[in-house]
Write a protein that holds these residues in place. Structure first.
Motif, PDB file in Angstrom:
ATOM      1  N   ASN A 134       0.853  -1.182   0.000  1.00 35.11           N
ATOM      2  CA  ASN A 134       0.000   0.000   0.000  1.00 35.11           C
ATOM      3  C   ASN A 134       0.889   1.232   0.000  1.00 35.11           C
ATOM      4  N   THR A 135       0.307   2.386  -0.125  1.00 35.57           N
ATOM      5  CA  THR A 135       1.102   3.600  -0.307  1.00 35.57           C
ATOM      6  C   THR A 135       2.001   3.887   0.887  1.00 35.57           C
ATOM      7  N   GLU A 136       1.534   3.611   2.086  1.00 28.99           N
ATOM      8  CA  GLU A 136       2.347   3.883   3.271  1.00 28.99           C
ATOM      9  C   GLU A 136       3.516   2.915   3.366  1.00 28.99           C
ATOM     10  N   ARG A 137       3.271   1.644   3.152  1.00 29.92           N
ATOM     11  CA  ARG A 137       4.340   0.650   3.238  1.00 29.92           C
ATOM     12  C   ARG A 137       5.401   0.879   2.170  1.00 29.92           C
ATOM     13  N   ALA A 138       4.963   1.328   0.994  1.00 30.14           N
ATOM     14  CA  ALA A 138       5.902   1.527  -0.113  1.00 30.14           C
ATOM     15  C   ALA A 138       6.847   2.696   0.132  1.00 30.14           C
ATOM     16  N   LYS A 139       6.579   3.502   1.152  1.00 34.35           N
ATOM     17  CA  LYS A 139       7.496   4.589   1.492  1.00 34.35           C
ATOM     18  C   LYS A 139       8.751   4.065   2.188  1.00 34.35           C
ATOM     19  N   VAL A 140       8.650   2.922   2.864  1.00 38.03           N
ATOM     20  CA  VAL A 140       9.773   2.406   3.647  1.00 38.03           C
ATOM     21  C   VAL A 140      10.226   1.014   3.215  1.00 38.03           C
ATOM     22  N   LEU A 141       9.460   0.372   2.339  1.00 33.73           N
ATOM     23  CA  LEU A 141       9.801  -0.962   1.872  1.00 33.73           C
ATOM     24  C   LEU A 141       9.728  -1.010   0.347  1.00 33.73           C
ATOM     25  N   ASP A 142      10.481  -1.930  -0.241  1.00 35.28           N
ATOM     26  CA  ASP A 142      10.366  -2.229  -1.665  1.00 35.28           C
ATOM     27  C   ASP A 142       9.566  -3.512  -1.831  1.00 35.28           C
ATOM     28  N   PHE A 143       8.882  -3.619  -2.954  1.00 39.05           N
ATOM     29  CA  PHE A 143       8.085  -4.803  -3.274  1.00 39.05           C
ATOM     30  C   PHE A 143       8.514  -5.304  -4.650  1.00 39.05           C
ATOM     31  N   PRO A 144       9.538  -6.160  -4.684  1.00 39.46           N
ATOM     32  CA  PRO A 144      10.114  -6.560  -5.969  1.00 39.46           C
ATOM     33  C   PRO A 144       9.276  -7.507  -6.802  1.00 39.46           C
ATOM     34  N   VAL A 145       8.398  -8.317  -6.157  1.00 33.82           N
ATOM     35  CA  VAL A 145       7.714  -9.332  -6.950  1.00 33.82           C
ATOM     36  C   VAL A 145       6.494  -9.872  -6.195  1.00 33.82           C
ATOM     37  N   PRO A 146       5.375 -10.112  -6.909  1.00 34.40           N
ATOM     38  CA  PRO A 146       4.238 -10.801  -6.290  1.00 34.40           C
ATOM     39  C   PRO A 146       4.498 -12.297  -6.245  1.00 34.40           C
ATOM     40  N   TYR A 147       3.927 -12.978  -5.244  1.00 35.06           N
ATOM     41  CA  TYR A 147       4.086 -14.435  -5.229  1.00 35.06           C
ATOM     42  C   TYR A 147       2.775 -15.190  -5.017  1.00 35.06           C
ATOM     43  N   TYR A 148       1.719 -14.503  -4.604  1.00 37.70           N
ATOM     44  CA  TYR A 148       0.398 -15.128  -4.644  1.00 37.70           C
ATOM     45  C   TYR A 148      -0.662 -14.050  -4.517  1.00 37.70           C
ATOM     46  N   SER A 149      -1.892 -14.441  -4.817  1.00 37.04           N
ATOM     47  CA  SER A 149      -3.026 -13.532  -4.684  1.00 37.04           C
ATOM     48  C   SER A 149      -4.208 -14.301  -4.125  1.00 37.04           C
ATOM     49  N   SER A 150      -4.805 -13.748  -3.068  1.00 40.08           N
ATOM     50  CA  SER A 150      -5.957 -14.362  -2.434  1.00 40.08           C
ATOM     51  C   SER A 150      -6.829 -13.241  -1.890  1.00 40.08           C
TER      52      SER A 150
END
Length: 274
Positions: free
Chosen positions: A105-121
Motif C-alpha cells: 500500500n502507499t504507506e508501506r511503499a514509502k519504507v519498503l520495496d516490493f520486488p515481486v508478487p508471489y500469490y493472490s488471495s
C-alpha cells in the motif's frame, strides 16, 4: 490486459513511491558473503505461518522461503519480530527479505520495496455461522469488526487502503468499530457467538478457509477486494530486489510455487493473476 502486463504496471507504480535509501547491493553482498538468508514472517497466521505441533515454524510462507533459500544456495534463518516492526521498515541489515503475506500500500511503499508478487488471495468478510444480518461490506456500519493489528484490513475499514496500480476499492460502510488485535484472538472472539464480542472479522480467503476447516463456527459472508501479496525488502537495494524477483519467477516457472500452494490449499494461488 494480460496478467503479466498488470503485474508490470503494479511493479512500476510501487517503485515510484518513496526514496531509495540503502546503498545498492548491500543486502545482496551480505547474503552472498554470509551464505545465510534472514527471512521475517508472521507466526500466528495459519496456514501461511504458524507454530506446528512440533513447536516448529510451518506454513505456506515458510515453504516458499525454504525454496527461495535453496534456489539461492544459502541457509535459511526465520525470524518473527512482529508485524508492526516488519512493516515499519529501516531493518538496518537485521533481515534480508519478508516472505510474509504482505499487500503493498502507499504507506508501506514509502519504507519498503516490493520486488515481486508471489500469490493472490482475496480479502473476505467472515461472520459467525449464526449471524443472519451481515451479508456484505455494506452491512458493517456500526458493527464491531476484528482485524489483525497493523494489517491492510485495518486500513480497509478506515477507508484509507490504496493498493498501488490496482483499481480503487469501494468502502460502502460507515462508523465501523474496528477492533485491532492478534488475528487468532479475533477469530476466538468471533467464535463466541454472533455479536457477543465481534460481529465479523476481515481476513484473507485462504486463512479464513483454514479456520473454517478447523471449526464449524464461521462462514464467509462475502469477498471484499482483490489482495495481491508481494515479497517485501528493505528500501533501496535494486540488485537484491532483482535477485529476489528473478528467484521467485524461476520458482513459479519451474512449478515449485504451484506445488507448495497445492500442498497447503489444494489449488494454485501463485499464478500471475494480478
Amino acid at each position: 490486459m494480460s496478467a503479466f502486463l498488470r503485474s508490470m504496471i503494479l511493479t512500476a507504480a510501487i517503485s515510484l513511491l518513496g526514496v531509495q535509501s540503502a546503498s545498492a547491493g548491500s543486502t545482496l553482498d551480505r547474503v552472498t558473503q554470509s551464505k545465510v538468508l534472514h527471512d521475517v514472517l508472521v507466526n500466528d497466521y495459519p496456514p501461511f505461518g504458524f507454530i506446528d505441533e512440533n513447536n516448529q515454524l510451518a506454513g505456506f510462507d515458510v515453504d516458499v522461503a525454504k525454496a527461495v533459500a535453496q534456489k539461492l544456495g544459502v541457509k535459511l534463518e526465520l525470524v518473527t519480530p512482529g508485524w508492526e516492526t516488519i512493516v515499519g521498515g529501516k531493518w538496518n541489515g537485521r533481515w534480508d527479505v519478508c516472505i510474509c503475506s504482505m499487500t503493498p500500500n502507499t504507506e508501506r511503499a514509502k519504507v519498503l520495496d516490493f520486488p515481486v508478487p508471489y500469490y493472490s488471495s482475496p480479502a473476505v468478510l467472515v461472520v459467525n455461522k449464526d449471524e443472519k444480518n451481515i451479508k456484505g461490506a455494506a452491512d458493517l456500519s456500526n458493527k464491531k469488526v476484528g482485524v489483525g493489528i497493523g494489517s491492510s484490513y485495518e486500513n480497509y475499514l478506515n477507508k484509507t487502503l490504496v493498493i498501488p496500480g490496482a483499481k480503487p476499492i469501494n468502502f460502502p460502510f460507515n462508523h465501523v468499530q474496528i477492533i485491532p488485535t492478534d488475528e487468532t484472538v479475533a477469530f476466538q472472539n468471533l467464535a463466541l457467538g454472533a455479536g457477543t464480542r465481534l460481529d465479523a472479522v476481515v481476513s484473507d480467503l485462504a486463512t479464513a478457509n483454514a479456520r473454517i476447516a478447523k471449526t464449524n463456527r464461521f462462514r464467509i459472508a462475502a469477498e471484499l477486494y482483490a489482495e495481491p501479496n508481494w515479497v517485501a525488502t528493505d528500501k533501496g537495494d535494486e540488485a537484491w530486489n532483482k535477485t529476489v524477483a528473478d528467484t521467485i519467477n524461476a520458482l513459479r516457472a519451474d512449478g515449485t510455487l504451484a506445488k507448495i500452494s497445492q500442498h497447503w490449499f489444494g489449488e494454485d494461488i501463485t499464478r500471475a493473476s494480478l
